[in-house]
Design a protein around this motif. Structure first.
Motif, PDB file in Angstrom:
ATOM      1  N   VAL A 543      39.549  39.235  29.587  1.00 49.69           N
ATOM      2  CA  VAL A 543      40.433  38.766  29.023  1.00 49.69           C
ATOM      3  C   VAL A 543      40.911  40.378  30.294  1.00 49.69           C
ATOM      4  O   VAL A 543      42.037  40.710  31.404  1.00 49.69           O
ATOM      5  N   LEU A 544      40.083  40.852  30.260  1.00 51.75           N
ATOM      6  CA  LEU A 544      41.156  41.908  32.218  1.00 51.75           C
ATOM      7  C   LEU A 544      40.356  41.836  32.894  1.00 51.75           C
ATOM      8  O   LEU A 544      41.566  41.782  34.174  1.00 51.75           O
ATOM      9  N   GLY A 545      39.149  40.905  33.202  1.00 47.57           N
ATOM     10  CA  GLY A 545      39.058  39.933  34.417  1.00 47.57           C
ATOM     11  C   GLY A 545      40.036  39.190  34.269  1.00 47.57           C
ATOM     12  O   GLY A 545      40.680  39.783  36.090  1.00 47.57           O
ATOM     13  N   CYS A 546      40.941  38.313  34.134  1.00 46.72           N
ATOM     14  CA  CYS A 546      41.874  37.411  34.179  1.00 46.72           C
ATOM     15  C   CYS A 546      43.231  38.184  34.025  1.00 46.72           C
ATOM     16  O   CYS A 546      43.935  37.770  34.938  1.00 46.72           O
ATOM     17  N   SER A 547      43.059  39.858  33.786  1.00 46.99           N
ATOM     18  CA  SER A 547      44.386  39.981  34.182  1.00 46.99           C
ATOM     19  C   SER A 547      44.302  40.009  35.743  1.00 46.99           C
ATOM     20  O   SER A 547      45.256  40.108  36.111  1.00 46.99           O
ATOM     21  N   ILE A 548      43.385  40.353  36.479  1.00 42.21           N
ATOM     22  CA  ILE A 548      43.425  41.001  37.615  1.00 42.21           C
ATOM     23  C   ILE A 548      44.033  39.450  38.581  1.00 42.21           C
ATOM     24  O   ILE A 548      44.663  40.210  39.606  1.00 42.21           O
ATOM     25  N   THR A 549      43.208  38.467  38.263  1.00 43.20           N
ATOM     26  CA  THR A 549      43.906  37.204  38.557  1.00 43.20           C
ATOM     27  C   THR A 549      45.678  36.718  38.882  1.00 43.20           C
ATOM     28  O   THR A 549      46.157  36.895  39.233  1.00 43.20           O
ATOM     29  N   LEU A 550      46.034  37.614  37.073  1.00 40.83           N
ATOM     30  CA  LEU A 550      47.019  36.830  36.700  1.00 40.83           C
ATOM     31  C   LEU A 550      48.136  38.097  37.925  1.00 40.83           C
ATOM     32  O   LEU A 550      49.183  37.391  37.823  1.00 40.83           O
ATOM     33  N   ALA A 570      47.573  44.366  29.820  1.00 39.90           N
ATOM     34  CA  ALA A 570      45.913  44.352  29.737  1.00 39.90           C
ATOM     35  C   ALA A 570      44.764  45.733  29.177  1.00 39.90           C
ATOM     36  O   ALA A 570      44.098  46.166  28.354  1.00 39.90           O
ATOM     37  N   LEU A 571      45.957  46.655  29.486  1.00 43.91           N
ATOM     38  CA  LEU A 571      45.312  48.473  28.993  1.00 43.91           C
ATOM     39  C   LEU A 571      45.774  48.764  27.509  1.00 43.91           C
ATOM     40  O   LEU A 571      44.609  49.288  26.616  1.00 43.91           O
ATOM     41  N   ARG A 572      46.626  48.217  27.087  1.00 37.52           N
ATOM     42  CA  ARG A 572      46.781  48.196  25.666  1.00 37.52           C
ATOM     43  C   ARG A 572      45.381  47.723  24.613  1.00 37.52           C
ATOM     44  O   ARG A 572      45.412  47.949  24.116  1.00 37.52           O
ATOM     45  N   LEU A 573      45.435  46.185  25.710  1.00 37.95           N
ATOM     46  CA  LEU A 573      44.605  45.620  24.590  1.00 37.95           C
ATOM     47  C   LEU A 573      43.493  45.950  24.515  1.00 37.95           C
ATOM     48  O   LEU A 573      42.361  46.255  23.295  1.00 37.95           O
ATOM     49  N   ALA A 574      42.470  46.661  25.812  1.00 33.46           N
ATOM     50  CA  ALA A 574      41.392  46.955  25.655  1.00 33.46           C
ATOM     51  C   ALA A 574      41.967  48.894  25.357  1.00 33.46           C
ATOM     52  O   ALA A 574      40.337  49.426  24.495  1.00 33.46           O
ATOM     53  N   ASP A 586      39.510  48.616  36.627  1.00 30.46           N
ATOM     54  CA  ASP A 586      40.388  47.825  37.311  1.00 30.46           C
ATOM     55  C   ASP A 586      41.616  47.810  36.992  1.00 30.46           C
ATOM     56  O   ASP A 586      42.687  47.495  38.032  1.00 30.46           O
ATOM     57  N   MET A 587      41.854  47.883  36.025  1.00 31.54           N
ATOM     58  CA  MET A 587      43.472  48.344  35.028  1.00 31.54           C
ATOM     59  C   MET A 587      44.151  49.005  36.008  1.00 31.54           C
ATOM     60  O   MET A 587      45.184  48.545  36.716  1.00 31.54           O
ATOM     61  N   TYR A 588      43.127  50.266  36.288  1.00 30.88           N
ATOM     62  CA  TYR A 588      44.533  51.305  36.896  1.00 30.88           C
ATOM     63  C   TYR A 588      44.097  51.222  38.275  1.00 30.88           C
ATOM     64  O   TYR A 588      45.103  51.405  39.566  1.00 30.88           O
ATOM     65  N   GLU A 606      47.563  59.055  40.876  1.00 27.70           N
ATOM     66  CA  GLU A 606      47.123  59.239  39.886  1.00 27.70           C
ATOM     67  C   GLU A 606      46.427  58.527  39.173  1.00 27.70           C
ATOM     68  O   GLU A 606      45.709  58.141  38.630  1.00 27.70           O
ATOM     69  N   HIS A 607      47.274  57.025  39.383  1.00 25.42           N
ATOM     70  CA  HIS A 607      46.208  55.662  38.658  1.00 25.42           C
ATOM     71  C   HIS A 607      44.912  55.416  39.491  1.00 25.42           C
ATOM     72  O   HIS A 607      43.616  55.540  38.717  1.00 25.42           O
ATOM     73  N   LEU A 608      44.170  56.297  40.291  1.00 24.05           N
ATOM     74  CA  LEU A 608      43.160  55.635  40.953  1.00 24.05           C
ATOM     75  C   LEU A 608      42.438  57.396  41.152  1.00 24.05           C
ATOM     76  O   LEU A 608      40.615  56.667  40.256  1.00 24.05           O
ATOM     77  N   ARG A 609      42.634  57.885  40.366  1.00 22.17           N
ATOM     78  CA  ARG A 609      41.855  59.198  39.616  1.00 22.17           C
ATOM     79  C   ARG A 609      41.395  58.598  37.820  1.00 22.17           C
ATOM     80  O   ARG A 609      40.362  58.684  38.190  1.00 22.17           O
ATOM     81  N   HIS A 610      42.964  58.270  37.585  1.00 18.16           N
ATOM     82  CA  HIS A 610      42.240  57.672  36.406  1.00 18.16           C
ATOM     83  C   HIS A 610      40.786  56.508  36.657  1.00 18.16           C
ATOM     84  O   HIS A 610      40.055  56.325  35.607  1.00 18.16           O
ATOM     85  N   ALA A 611      41.196  55.820  37.622  1.00 15.92           N
ATOM     86  CA  ALA A 611      40.323  54.673  37.860  1.00 15.92           C
ATOM     87  C   ALA A 611      38.780  55.386  38.018  1.00 15.92           C
ATOM     88  O   ALA A 611      37.412  54.927  37.599  1.00 15.92           O
TER      89      ALA A 611
END
Lengths: 903, 94
Positions: A543-550, A570-574, A586-588, A606-611
Motif C-alpha cells: 500500500v505504501l508503495g502504491c501511495s507514492i504513485t498516487l 498511508a503513514l497512519r495506516l503504517a 518513502d512517505m516522509y 524535518e521530513h527528510l531527517r525522519h526518513a
C-alpha cells in the motif's frame, strides 16, 4: 536477515584443540594485512579453513572485525551470493549495506551500483576488516566474477579479502601479484612438514612415533593433512603402529579410502551405520539425524563424533549444528552407495520430511529431488511459492525451474503460474507468453476431464485471473497500453472475489498503462482500487508503495493537498502495524517534496531527517534515488546548485526503475540545473543526445524533457540573443500548455505557464506575460505553490512585481514577493569577498549599475525606499566603498555583474 | 583421429580420464555410468560423458577428492562400441 538465508554460513569457526600451530604460515598470512587479497588455494583437506581461523584468532578482536561466509553449492547465483556477502559484512559492521540489500532483493540493478554504496560505507571504517570467503570454488563463476573483480579493484585500504578455494578463482590474479596486492598460499605451502607431522601426531593422537615412521607417514600422505588426521585416528590405540604404517605405505590405494576404511572398521556398528546414513545431509543436528536414521541418539552420537574428532565441524557455538568434513562425507557417501544403495531414497525422503516440518522449504525440496521423488518436490515447491514471493525471494523459485522436469510442470497449473511469476520478477520475459498459453491449455484440458495436479485447490481458482494479469504485465513491458488495459480488465473479471492480490495487481497495471498515456484520473482510479485490494489482502507495505504513485499522480494534477493527504493516510495506516514497515521512509521523503514546493524548507528538512532516521532498510527499493532527488530540491532552493547537482548525479547512480513510467527522468532534471548554473552548453548537448526538438510530437511521457528543452531554448535566447530559439521556445510552450491542459496536468501546466510568461516578456509582450502569469497564480494559489514561482529568481520577481502593481490587494502575490531569496552559497569564492553578497544584494547592485534612480530601483524591486537604502548600505560595506559609482566599479572589477542569475 | 578433444561443445563423447594411484571400483557409483579400472599405478575412469558440462562435473568431483589428474583423453567416436584397449594421451592437463 531474509528468511531463506542459512545463518550457520556466517559463523566464524572457532579454533579447536589438537591443532598444530603453524607460525611459518601465520607469518606469511600476516602480510595479508597489507594486501587486498589473500588466496589460500589447495585441494580439499589441506587445512585451508583451519589456517584462516588460526590467523584471524591470533589478533585481538578489538583491532579487527571479521566477516565470514562459508559458501555452498548454489551460491553461484549472483543475487544470492551478494545477499550473503552483504549479510556477512553486517555481522562485522552493523548497518553496512542497509540500502544495498533491498536493491538486491527486488530488482537486479547493475552490481557495480550496489557495491559502490557498500564500498562507500566501508571507506570510513575506523578499524581493519577481514572478509573471508570460504570454499569460494562453490560460488566462482561468470555470474559473480565481474562484481568480485570490481570489488577487488575498489577495496578501501583497511578492508582485506581472504579466499579459500580448491580451484584458482577467475580473478585478475596476475595483476594483483604484479602489484604486490596478493598473498598466496598453495598446497606446497600448506602441506605438513615432517616436523609438523610429528607435532600433530603427538598433539592430536597423543602418542609419539619413531622418526622413521614419521618420515614414512609424511612421504605416503605427501603432507596431506586430511590423510594425516585419518592416519592419527587409525593409529589410536594400536600396539603395532610401525606395522600399520608399513602396511599403509606399501599400499597404493587412494589414501583417504584406505584410511577411512580403517577408521570405519574400528567404529562400533551403530556409529558406522550412523555415519553412512547421515552422510546425505549437508548439515547435521540431533533431531534431523534421528529423523533420517530412525534412531533416537542422534544428539549423543554427534557429540561423541565431535569429542573423538571424527570429522564433524561445529557450525555454531552451542553445538547444535554440525557438518562433516567434505572429504570425509564424500567417502562416506561412496560407502553408502556401495553398501546401502537401497536405503538412499528413504534417507533423502525422511530428510525432506523433517525439513518440511521444520518449515525450511529449500532443503526440503533439495532432498525430495535427491530422493528421486520429483512429484513430492513439485508439491513442496508449489506450497513454498506464496511465502517466497511475499518475501521477494523469487530467485530461489527461479532456481527450481531447472530442477523440476517439464512433464511434471505440464500437469501442474499452479506450479507453472508460480514459475511465470518468478521469471517475470527477474525481468525474464522470453517464453512467458508460451508458458501462459500452456497453463491455459492445462485448465482447458482439465475442464475436459484430463488429470491435473494441484496441492491447494484455492490456488487453482486464482490461476485464470493470474494468467490475464501476467499478460497485462507483458503488454505493459512491451509498451502496449491498450493491450495492458484489456488484459487487466480480464484479470479483474476472472480473479475470484477473495483474490485481492491479483485484482490489485490488475488494477495497478491498468493504472500504470493509463498513466503512461497521460490519463491521470483513470490512472488514479486504477491505483486507488489496487490500494483497496492490497489493504484487504493485508499487504500494507505494498500500500505504501502504491501511495507514492498516487501522490505522484496528484502532484502532476496540481493537487498538492491531495498528495499530502495520500502520504499522511498511508503513514497512519503504517502506524497501526506492530513493526516499522518498508516504505515508511518513502512517505516522509514524499512529504518533504510537497513541503519544499510550498517553500516550507524547515518542514522539508524535518521530513527528510525522519526518513533518514528510519533508515534505507525501511525504504522501498526506489528509496535511495528518490531520497536524493528530494534532498536536491531544498539544496537548490537554498542556492546551493553545485550540491544539488551532486545529489542528482548520486541519484542517477542508485536509480532503480520499476513498472511506473519514468515521467521525470533524472537526466532531464539535471539539464535544468545545468541551465541554472550557466552550463548551457552541457544542457544543449543533453537535448541533442536525447534527439529533442521543438517540433516533436508531444506525449506525456516526454513532457518533462520537452519542458526542459523549452528552458534551454529560453536560456539560449538570453545568452545568444537567438530569435529562432525564442520562437522555438514559444511555439513549443504553447503546444505543451494545450497538451497539459487537456490532460488535466495542472502541476505541469503551472511550470509551462511560468515559462510562457518569460517567453512573452522576452518578445516584448509585457501585458501578455502578465496575463499568463496571473492565470498561473490563480491556479496555484489554492494549493499554496511557492517554489514554482520563487525558484525562478529575479526575472520572476520583476514579473510578479508587475502583477502586484495591477492587483495591489492580491495577498498571495505579496506573500510570494516577500519570500526570502536564498543566500547564494555557491558564489563566495567566485565573488572574492570576505563576506559575500546575497542574491538579493547582487540584484540591487545590478540595478545600481543602470541609469535608474533610487525610487525607480525601489519600484523595480517592489520594496520601500528605506529597504533599498538598507541593502545599499550593506553592499557598500561588503565592497568596502562609500559611493554608488565606486560600488559599480568595484563590482566590475570583481566580475560580479556578468553572472545574470537568470535561468 | 576424426574427433579431437576440442570437439563439439554439446555432443556426448567417450572420455578416458587417468588418475595417479588406485581408486577402489566402489567409487564408480559416484561417476554415473563410468567404469573404473586399475592399470599399473594408474586408475582409468572411462565412459560416455553427455557434454562438456558433464565432463567438467566429473573433473570437479575428482578435484574434490584431491586425486592427482594425469590425463584426459577424448576417444575416437568409432570406438564407442568396442572395448578400449589402447590409449592415447592428447589433451594432457598436468
Amino acid at each position: 536477515m531474509a528468511s531463506s538465508l542459512v545463518e550457520t554460513k556466517l559463523y566464524v569457526p572457532r579454533l579447536r584443540d589438537g591443532q598444530v600451530s603453524r607460525p611459518r604460515l601465520r607469518e606469511r598470512l600476516s602480510r595479508g594485512s597489507q594486501s587486498r587479497l589473500t588466496l589460500v588455494s589447495a585441494p580439499a583437506g589441506f587445512g585451508k579453513t583451519t589456517l584462516l581461523t588460526e590467523w584471524l584468532a591470533a589478533a585481538p578482536a578489538e583491532e579487527r572485525a571479521v566477516a565470514w561466509l562459508s559458501l555452498d553449492e548454489g551460491d553461484s547465483d549472483s543475487g544470492l551470493f551478494w545477499t550473503y556477502l552483504i549479510t556477512a559484512l553486517q555481522t562485522a559492521v552493523p548497518d553496512v549495506g542497509a540500502s544495498a540489500l533491498p536493491l538486491l532483493q527486488s530488482a537486479r540493478p547493475p552490481i557495480e551500483t550496489v557495491l559502490t554504496t557498500v564500498l562507500n560505507e566501508l571507506r570510513t571504517l575506523p578499524y581493519e576488516l577481514y572478509v573471508v570467503l570460504d570454499d569460494y570454488h562453490l560460488a566462482d563463476g561468470p555470474a559473480i566474477q565481474p562484481g568480485m573483480a570490481f570489488l577487488l579493484d575498489h577495496l578501501p585500504p583497511q578492508v582485506h579479502l581472504a579466499i579459500s578455494t580448491r580451484s584458482d578463482p577467475a580473478l585478475p590474479l596476475a595483476r594483483l601479484r604484479a602489484r604486490g596486492d596478493l598473498v598466496e598460499l598453495r598446497s606446497l605451502d600448506l602441506r605438513f612438514t615432517p616436523g609438523e607431522v610429528a607435532a600433530y601426531i603427538s598433539e592430536a593422537g597423543g602418542f609419539e612415533l619413531a622418526e622413521s615412521d614419521i618420515e614414512t607417514l609424511e612421504a605416503r600422505t605427501e603432507g596431506w593433512i586430511a590423510a594425516l588426521q585419518l592416519a592419527a585416528l587409525s593409529l589410536q590405540g594400536r600396539d603395532d603402529a610401525p606395522g600399520f604404517i608399513a602396511g599403509f605405505a606399501g599400499d597404493d590405494r587412494y589414501i583417504v579410502d584406505y584410511l577411512v576404511e580403517e577408521v570405519l572398521s574400528r567404529q562400533p556398528d551403530q556409529v558406522r551405520t550412523f555415519l553412512l546414513r547421515t552422510s546425505v545431509l549437508d548439515r547435521l543436528s540431533g533431531p534431523l539425524c534421528d529423523a533420517v536414521t530412525e534412531e533416537s541418539d542422534g544428539k549423543r552420537t554427534l557429540e561423541l563424533l565431535d569429542r573423538t574428532n571424527l570429522f564433524v565441524v561445529p557450525l555454531d557455538d552451542s553445538r547444535r549444528w554440525y557438518r562433516y568434513h567434505h572429504l570425509f562425507a564424500d567417502v562416506l557417501q561412496t560407502h553408502l552407495l556401495d553398501e546401502r544403495r537401497n536405503e538412499l531414497s528413504g534417507l533423502h525422503r525422511r530428510a525432506s520430511e523433517w525439513y518440511d516440518q521444520a518449515g525450511e522449504p529449500l532443503p526440503a525440496v533439495r532432498h525430495a529431488l535427491s530422493s528421486g521423488d520429483v512429484e513430492r518436490a513439485a508439491d513442496l515447491v508449489e506450497l513454498a511459492i506464496p511465502a517466497l514471493r511475499r518475501d521477494r525471494q523469487e530467485a530461489t523459485i527461479r532456481g527450481w525451474i531447472d530442477d523440476i522436469p517439464d512433464e511434471v510442470v505440464r500437469r501442474r497449473p499452479v506450479l507453472a503460474i508460480g514459475f511465470v511469476g518468478a521469471l517475470m520478477a527477474g525481468n525474464e520475459f522470453d517464453g512467458i507468453a508460451q508458458r501462459l498459453q500452456d497453463v491455459e491449455r492445462m485448465l482447458d484440458a482439465s475442464a475436459g476431464g484430463a488429470d491435473i495436479v494441484v496441492v491447494d485447490p484455492n490456488e487453482l481458482a486464482r490461476v485464470p485471473g493470474a494468467i490475464a494479469m501476467f499478460r497485462a504485465a507483458l503488454a505493459l513491458v512491451a509498451g502496449e497500453p491498450a493491450e495492458t488495459i484489456r488484459f487487466a480488465d480480464q484479470a479483474g473479471r476472472r480473479a475470484p472475489s477473495d483474490d485481492h492480490l491479483t485484482k490489485a495487481a490488475a488494477s495497478a497495471l491498468a493504472g500504470l498503462a493509463r498513466w503512461a498515456i497521460g490519463d491521470l484520473d483513470a490512472a488514479h482510479r486504477g491505483y486507488s482500487a489496487a490500494v483497496d485490494g492490497l489493504r484487504r489482502a493485508d499487504h500494507i507495505s505494498d500500500v505504501l508503495g502504491c501511495s507514492i504513485t498516487l501522490a505522484d499522480l496528484r502532484i502532476t494534477q496540481g493537487r498538492l493537498s491531495d498528495a499530502q493527504r495520500t502520504y499522511e493516510d498511508a503513514l497512519r495506516l503504517a502506524s497501526e502495524e506492530p513493526d516499522t514497515l518498508r516504505g515508511t521512509a518513502d512517505m516522509y521523503v514524499g512529504l518533504s517534496q510537497i513541503a519544499c514546493e510550498r517553500n516550507d524548507l524547515a518542514a522539508a528538512a524535518e521530513h527528510l531527517r525522519h526518513a533518514r532516521d528510519l533508515g534505507e532498510q525501511n525504504g522501498l527499493p526506489q528509496n535511495p534515488y528518490r531520497t536524493r532527488l528530494a534532498m536536491a530540491r531544498p539544496r537548490e532552493a537554498m542556492g546551493d546548485l553545485a550540491g544539488a547537482l551532486d545529489l542528482l548525479d548520486e541519484a542517477q547512480r542508485v536509480y532503480l526503475g520499476d513498472f511506473s513510467p519514468n515521467v521525470r527522468p533524472i537526466p532531464a532534471l539535471r539539464a535544468r540545473l545545468l541551465v541554472a548554473t550557466g552550463a548551457l552548453g552541457e544542457a544543449v548537448d543533453w537535448a541533442r543526445q536525447q534527439g529533442l526538438s521543438a517540433d516533436d510530437d508531444l506525449s506525456y511521457l516526454r513532457e518533462c524533457e520537452h519542458i526542459t528543452l523549452a528552458r534551454i531554448l529560453l536560456a539560449r535566447h538570453q545568452a545568444e540573443s537567438s530569435e529562432s530559439a525564442l520562437r522555438d521556445a514559444s511555439g513549443l510552450l504553447d503546444r505543451l500548455a494545450t497538451a497539459a491542459e487537456s490532460g488535466g496536468r495542472t502541476g505541469s501546466l503551472l511550470e509551462i505557464l511560468v515559462l510562457q510568461a518569460f517567453a512573452r516578456r522576452e518578445s516584448d509582450d509585457e501585458p501578455g506575460a502578465l496575463a499568463i502569469l496571473e492565470r498561473a497564480l490563480t491556479l496555484a494559489e489554492p494549493e499554496g505553490y511557492v517554489r514554482v514561482f520563487v525558484g525562478e529568481g529575479p526575472p520572476m520577481r520583476s514579473l510578479l512585481g508587475g502583477v502586484a502593481r495591477r492587483h495591489d490587494d492580491w495577498a498571495y502575490v505579496q506573500r510570494l514577493l516577500a519570500t526570502d531569496e536564498p543566500p547564494d552559497q555557491s558564489s563566495p569564492t567566485r565573488q572574492g569577498l570576505v563576506e559575500p553578497l546575497s542574491e538579493r544584494e547582487l540584484e540591487v547592485l545590478r540595478l545600481l549599475a543602470t541609469d535608474l534612480n533610487g525610487p525607480d530601483i525601489a519600484r523595480e524591486l517592489v520594496v520601500s525606499l528605506n529597504t533599498l537604502r538598507t541593502h545599499t548600505k550593506h553592499i557598500y560595506a561588503k565592497l568596502g566603498v562609500n559611493s554608488r559609482r565606486a560600488a559599480v566599479r568595484q563590482a566590475h572589477e570583481l566580475d560580479l555583474l556578468t553572472r545574470t542569475g537568470d535561468r | 583421429m576424426s574427433n579431437t578433444a576440442a570437439g563439439d561443445l554439446h555432443e556426448s563423447g567417450w572420455y578416458e580420464i587417468r588418475l595417479d594411484g588406485r581408486l577402489d571400483p566402489r567409487w564408480a557409483t559416484r561417476f554415473d555410468g563410468m567404469t573404473l579400472t586399475y592399470d599399473d599405478g594408474t586408475t582409468v575412469l572411462e565412459g560416455l560423458v553427455a557434454d562438456q558440462t558433464a565432463l567438467h562435473g566429473v573433473l570437479q568431483r575428482l578435484r574434490d577428492l584431491g586425486l592427482p589428474l594425469v590425463s584426459v583423453t577424448r576417444m575416437p567416436t568409432d570406438r564407442f562400441a568396442d572395448d578400449v584397449t589402447t590409449t592415447t594421451n592428447n589433451g594432457e592437463l598436468s
